[in-house]
Design an enzyme around this catalytic site. Structure first.
Site, PDB file in Angstrom:
ATOM      1  N   ASN A   9      85.922  66.533  44.721  1.00 31.70           N
ATOM      2  CA  ASN A   9      85.843  67.734  45.544  1.00 31.70           C
ATOM      3  C   ASN A   9      87.107  67.982  46.359  1.00 31.70           C
ATOM      4  OD1 ASN A   9      83.055  68.798  45.158  1.00 31.70           O
ATOM      5  ND2 ASN A   9      82.514  66.732  45.807  1.00 31.70           N
ATOM      6  N   GLY A 107      76.046  61.851  39.851  1.00 28.20           N
ATOM      7  CA  GLY A 107      77.474  62.149  39.893  1.00 28.20           C
ATOM      8  C   GLY A 107      78.261  61.224  38.982  1.00 28.20           C
ATOM      9  N   ASP A 109      81.280  60.268  39.222  1.00 31.43           N
ATOM     10  CA  ASP A 109      82.063  59.293  39.980  1.00 31.43           C
ATOM     11  C   ASP A 109      81.208  58.108  40.409  1.00 31.43           C
ATOM     12  OD1 ASP A 109      80.597  60.974  41.652  1.00 31.43           O
ATOM     13  OD2 ASP A 109      82.105  61.005  43.236  1.00 31.43           O
ATOM     14  N   ASP A 129      81.705  54.113  48.426  1.00 33.03           N
ATOM     15  CA  ASP A 129      82.825  54.985  48.081  1.00 33.03           C
ATOM     16  C   ASP A 129      83.096  55.920  49.249  1.00 33.03           C
ATOM     17  OD1 ASP A 129      84.625  56.858  47.022  1.00 33.03           O
ATOM     18  OD2 ASP A 129      83.764  56.704  45.013  1.00 33.03           O
TER      19      ASP A 129
END
Length: 255
Positions: A9, A107, A109, A129
């Site tokens: 993002n 997600g 990630d 994270d």
């Protein structure tokens, strides 16, 4: 060689891996208003400056949490490399099972983090994270992503409090010497940075209780090196964890 593109993002991280070593990594600010041609030129400049060549690549993988940009990068990379990039999502055989009702919605990630964290420890673990959002995810042996917590990221929280108040300034996102701030900046650092760390520590403790054991914890993300060294809750810090997870998935797909 592998080209990995992690579309987040805030930033897009691009890395080239030769075996297990990341020979080149670059960061691009994520702007959905940029045209595919603009992103294409940026990638070409990176390759030219580093002396890399698209025809040296034998695999490309994309991890994206920005759906608007995924098709553009798939098209750009297919045009440059000649083959269709692998797009990481919950439908792939990553070696990590997803214990949730909607594996497709996880997600990319987070999935990459889970793959790399479990590969790193080889046992139940927790990965934190520190990105645009701060995520705390639990992985249980023999490789099951149980779920976790998604929290407002530290920078987003800091920006929001400055935007919504009249007298609070932007501050360096650094831990203060003491919890009792002696001026506005120190008080904000105590509440925002130290408070954020305390939240993460609390979530780790609760998750370990739910797991029924004390497990290893690894930190990653843009702010991991700023925050993680101020606590003994982390057994490892790896800013490249997401890219490493993408590399592991790409290698698995080749087999």
């Amino acid at each position: 060689m592998l080209l990995a593109v992690d579309i987040g993002n805030t930033n897009i991280v691009v890395g080239i891996s030769n075996d297990e070593a990341w020979t080149d990594t670059w960061r691009i600010q994520t702007l959905t208003g940029r045209t595919p041609d603009e992103y294409s030129i940026i990638l070409d400049n990176f390759f030219e400056q580093s002396g890399q060549r698209y025809n040296q690549l034998d695999a490309v993988i994309i991890s994206s949490v920005v759906p608007q940009l995924t098709p553009s990068f798939k098209s750009i990379l297919k045009q440059k490399t000649g083959f269709v990039p692998l797009v990481l999502d919950g439908t792939l055989d990553t070696g990590i099972a997803i214990r949730g009702r909607e594996p497709k919605t996880i997600g990319a990630d987070l999935l990459a983090d889970a793959v790399a964290a479990y590969d790193h420890f080889g046992d139940s673990c927790i990965v934190v994270d520190f990105g645009s959002a701060t995520t705390v995810m639990a992985i249980e042996a023999p490789g099951v992503l149980l779920g976790g917590a998604i929290c407002s990221g530290l920078k987003i929280t800091a920006d929001a409090i400055v935007e919504r108040t009249a007298q609070l300034p932007q501050i360096p996102l650094e831990l203060p010497e003491k919890a009792i701030g002696r001026n506005t900046q120190e008080a904000m650092q105590s509440g925002l940075v130290l408070g954020h760390l305390c939240m993460v520590e609390g979530l780790i403790e609760r998750m370990q209780k739910e797991l029924g054991q004390k497990v290893s914890v690894i930190a990653t993300g843009g702010l991991s090196t700023t925050i993680a060294h101020h606590t003994d809750y982390f057994d490892a810090v790896d800013p490249m964890l997401t890219l490493n997870g993408m590399r592991l998935v790409a290698e698995r797909e080749k087999k």
